[in-house]
Design an enzyme around this catalytic site. Structure first.
Site, PDB file in Angstrom:
ATOM      1  N   GLU A  46      13.798  -6.536   7.617  1.00 30.95           N
ATOM      2  CA  GLU A  46      15.089  -6.351   8.275  1.00 30.95           C
ATOM      3  C   GLU A  46      15.357  -7.530   9.227  1.00 30.95           C
ATOM      4  O   GLU A  46      14.482  -7.927  10.009  1.00 30.95           O
ATOM      5  CB  GLU A  46      15.026  -5.031   9.046  1.00 30.95           C
ATOM      6  CG  GLU A  46      16.240  -4.672   9.843  1.00 30.95           C
ATOM      7  CD  GLU A  46      16.062  -3.333  10.557  1.00 30.95           C
ATOM      8  OE1 GLU A  46      17.061  -2.800  11.050  1.00 30.95           O
ATOM      9  OE2 GLU A  46      14.895  -2.837  10.635  1.00 30.95           O
ATOM     10  N   LYS A 115      23.195  -1.243   7.017  1.00 28.34           N
ATOM     11  CA  LYS A 115      22.310  -0.167   7.448  1.00 28.34           C
ATOM     12  C   LYS A 115      23.148   1.055   7.813  1.00 28.34           C
ATOM     13  O   LYS A 115      24.128   0.948   8.557  1.00 28.34           O
ATOM     14  CB  LYS A 115      21.492  -0.640   8.650  1.00 28.34           C
ATOM     15  CG  LYS A 115      20.417   0.327   9.111  1.00 28.34           C
ATOM     16  CD  LYS A 115      19.556  -0.327  10.194  1.00 28.34           C
ATOM     17  CE  LYS A 115      18.414   0.546  10.651  1.00 28.34           C
ATOM     18  NZ  LYS A 115      17.545  -0.141  11.628  1.00 28.34           N
ATOM     19  N   CYS A 173      15.158   0.363   7.035  1.00 32.59           N
ATOM     20  CA  CYS A 173      14.320   0.918   8.102  1.00 32.59           C
ATOM     21  C   CYS A 173      14.649   2.356   8.478  1.00 32.59           C
ATOM     22  O   CYS A 173      14.266   3.289   7.785  1.00 32.59           O
ATOM     23  CB  CYS A 173      14.369   0.007   9.321  1.00 32.59           C
ATOM     24  SG  CYS A 173      12.995   0.308  10.477  1.00 32.59           S
ATOM     25  N   SER A 360     -20.841  25.175 -22.018  1.00 33.26           N
ATOM     26  CA  SER A 360     -21.248  26.553 -21.740  1.00 33.26           C
ATOM     27  C   SER A 360     -21.880  26.658 -20.354  1.00 33.26           C
ATOM     28  O   SER A 360     -21.782  27.692 -19.684  1.00 33.26           O
ATOM     29  CB  SER A 360     -22.207  27.064 -22.815  1.00 33.26           C
ATOM     30  OG  SER A 360     -23.419  26.332 -22.839  1.00 33.26           O
ATOM     31  N   GLU A 468     -12.001  18.692 -26.367  1.00 35.89           N
ATOM     32  CA  GLU A 468     -12.263  19.246 -27.691  1.00 35.89           C
ATOM     33  C   GLU A 468     -10.989  19.821 -28.298  1.00 35.89           C
ATOM     34  O   GLU A 468     -10.743  19.685 -29.499  1.00 35.89           O
ATOM     35  CB  GLU A 468     -13.345  20.324 -27.596  1.00 35.89           C
ATOM     36  CG  GLU A 468     -14.709  19.774 -27.230  1.00 35.89           C
ATOM     37  CD  GLU A 468     -15.771  20.853 -27.094  1.00 35.89           C
ATOM     38  OE1 GLU A 468     -16.964  20.509 -27.150  1.00 35.89           O
ATOM     39  OE2 GLU A 468     -15.399  22.034 -26.925  1.00 35.89           O
TER      40      GLU A 468
END
Length: 639
Positions: A46, A115, A173, A360, A468
């Site tokens: 800015e 702004k 800003c 498992s 899987e």
């Protein structure tokens, strides 16, 4: 810029307050450095042409004239750069002064953005010099740096003709701190990249808040956000500026720099952002008007060199602390799901086929947690090992030891004779070790588990994982089926980390058993062992799970084209796999993923624990007869 990647940067030049020509030189140098690094979009701080801390000097025509002359120099000396830049300077219009972002490219001004929210509290008193844009600016032309341009009260959007989906918006800003930042409206009208030109002072603790604002806004708007902050050279009379530059994308901080000057560089993935917006049916805003679109900005087509972080294990946090938190969270989520199902069905028992393998093992660990949540004796968990032709002593032993350490009931049911009888009934030779030989064992095991669950009034807990399911590496109506599948949305790479986490947490003999299971090759153990060792290693047949999990994340979660998935895999995993290997297993992934959808179309219930799931009732809906040709064609011709 292929695959939607756009290299962006936040830059903080080292300035001198009110020395506009010096500042122009620093800005030009930074723009040239950015262009040399392949940056296409650059945000600068800015009021960086004058310095943010000029105070009442902002009202002096000498400073304002100097700022225009500096802008003219910047335009002239960067006209050959293939770069869009947004930089801050004060602009006079109708006897008022505006704090503006000037968007430039190749010697032209693409637009001015005033702004919106002017702070006038605490250490900030911009309202002494600047005003907010109002309707009287609408459609107003003015001369700036020798060029006729337009200043508007309505938000400005800049479209890019050479990068589909790239639309740039700018805020300044304090705009981000406001209850309704301009970036909300900009994103509503299609902005995928927001630039913020800022001069935010540094006090203890403010950086964390600022970081949360930037990353949070990028997540809320599903956009890229480049935040450029004022730094060294600003006056320290009352405030200190630290050049806190950030680049964020959809909630992820890609790059950050603080207490320094120079460039902070990364790449925004516009394809990823547009995909996510299309996927979210809640990404919708009321119709609006009053938006100004600039002429298209254009960039030369070139390959964007990637520097942004891309994890080789996208399901697993790299940081050890975050990884432990994630493991604890997932185990809790999965156990809570099972707890609810056990309560709802009034099940007195949970039956788990415990093979001594990873999946498992994780299933029984989750089941044990669910029983603890219910305040039940773990003896209500029946761990069943079912040795057959491929079972090794190591896995059989680990299954029994783990059941003992967890305090569950344990039972061995040798299914060898039952499978032999079944093969005799259907005329299957024991010498024919084809798919029927393997699947016959898997289905017999499922039958045993289902019948034992019926005997005890319990549920069969599924063990198959997400990886899987993606590959269809499951026997239809065998391990494919259960009464509640606790691992169904947990990929194989994450299964390993969850078991390792529990090994560390439990310690002692249980931890030792879990670590030996982690060291055991992944295998369904359906073919006879060789010299007592596992003969059938899954990853030798379908490919490394770390690759398939990577492919799964980017192909399914983000819908990337196959070539883009390959490009990212080379970037993240190229130190371990060459292109030929990656291409081989990526093609295998797509072939299997499409051909095996019918198995996913009838999955049992299971808890969703992460961002990817293949449940037909959840995030993934796909016809079982879809053809993979388009996806495989995308990979043809790649050497």
């Amino acid at each position: 810029m292929r695959d939607g990647f756009v290299k962006v940067a936040a830059g903080t030049p080292k300035i001198r307050v009110a020395d506009c020509d010096y500042n122009a030189g620093q800005i030009i140098a930074l723009m040239k450095e950015a262009a040399a690094q392949g940056v296409k979009v650059l945000a600068l701080p800015e009021l960086c042409v004058t310095g943010y801390t000029c105070g009442d000097l902002f009202l002096q025509p000498t400073l304002l004239d100097g700022a225009e002359q500096a802008l003219r120099r910047i335009l002239d000396e960067t006209a050959e750069l293939d770069l869009l830049a947004a930089l801050g300077l004060p602009v006079r219009c109708k006897n008022e002064l505006y704090n503006c972002a000037v968007v430039i490219q190749k010697g032209a001004i693409l637009g001015l953005v005033p702004k919106t929210f002017i702070p006038n509290y605490g250490e900030f008193y911009e309202g002494r010099w600047f005003v907010s844009p109002s309707d009287k600016l609408r459609g107003h032309d003015l001369g700036l740096a020798g060029l006729l341009t337009r200043i508007e009260s309505d938000p400005l959007l800049i479209k890019c003709g050479s990068v589909p989906g790239l639309v740039i918006g700018v805020e300044i800003c304090e705009d981000l701190w406001a209850p309704e930042p301009p970036s909300v409206r900009l994103a509503a009208e299609g902005a995928t990249l927001i630039l913020n030109l800022s001069a935010s002072d540094e006090v203890a603790g403010k950086a964390d808040y600022r970081r949360a604002l930037v990353t949070g806004q990028s997540a809320r708007l599903v956009c890229g956000y480049v935040y450029a902050d004022a730094g060294e050279g600003e006056s320290s009379t009352d405030l200190v500026f630290a050049g806190h530059n950030m680049i964020a994308e959809n909630g992820t901080l890609l790059a950050e720099q603080r207490f320094s000057t120079g460039l902070t560089v990364s790449e925004i993935d516009v394809e990823r952002l547009t995909y996510e917006r299309q996927r979210m049916n809640t990404y919708a805003f009321p119709p609006s008007d009053g938006y100004i679109f600039s002429d298209y900005c254009k960039f030369e087509r070139e390959e964007t060199v990637l520097t942004r972080p891309i994890s080789p294990t996208p399901f697993i946090p790299a940081d050890a602390g975050h990884r432990a938190e994630r493991c604890e969270e997932i185990l809790t989520i999965a156990a809570l799901g099972l707890k609810k199902r056990l309560e709802h069905t009034n099940s007195s028992c949970a039956v788990v086929g415990l093979s001594g393998g990873l999946d498992s093992t994780l299933a029984i660990l989750i089941t044990a947690l669910a029983f603890d949540m219910l305040g039940r004796d773990r003896k209500g968990i029946l761990a069943v090992t079912m040795p057959c032709f491929g079972t090794t002593r190591r896995t059989r032993s680990n299954a029994e030891l783990l059941a003992q350490e967890l305090g569950t009931d344990f039972r061995e049911v040798n299914i060898g004779k039952a499978v032999e009888q079944h093969f005799a009934d259907i005329g299957q030779s024991m010498e024919d070790q084809s798919v029927t030989f393997e699947n016959g064992q898997a289905r017999e095991r499922t039958q045993v588990l289902m019948d034992l669950a019926n005997q005890r009034g319990g549920l069969v807990i599924g063990t198959g994982d997400l990886s899987e399911l993606a590959l269809g590496w499951a026997t239809y109506n065998g391990d494919h089926m259960s009464m509640y599948a606790v691992n169904a949305s947990i990929p194989k790479t994450l299964v390993r980390h969850l078991v390792a986490y529990e090994a560390d947490r439990l310690g002692g003999r249980a931890g030792e058993v879990l670590r030996d299971i982690l060291d055991t090759p992944v295998s369904p153990e359906l073919l006879p062992p060789k010299d007592g060792e596992i003969a059938q290693k899954t990853e030798d047949l379908v490919g490394p799970y770390e690759l398939h999990d990577f492919f799964l994340y980017y192909a399914i979660r983000w819908g990337f084209r196959p070539r883009k998935v390959l490009r990212l895999a080379e970037y993240a995993l190229g130190d371990r796999y060459d292109r030929e290997t990656l291409l081989k297993w990526l093609k295998n992934f797509y072939r299997r993923f499409f051909s095996q959808q019918f198995k996913r179309s009838c999955l049992p219930d299971g808890p969703k624990v992460g961002s990817v799931t293949l449940s037909p009732r959840g995030d993934w809906r796909m016809p079982s007869d879809a053809v993979a040709k388009l996806w495989l064609d995308d990979l043809e011709g790649i050497e």
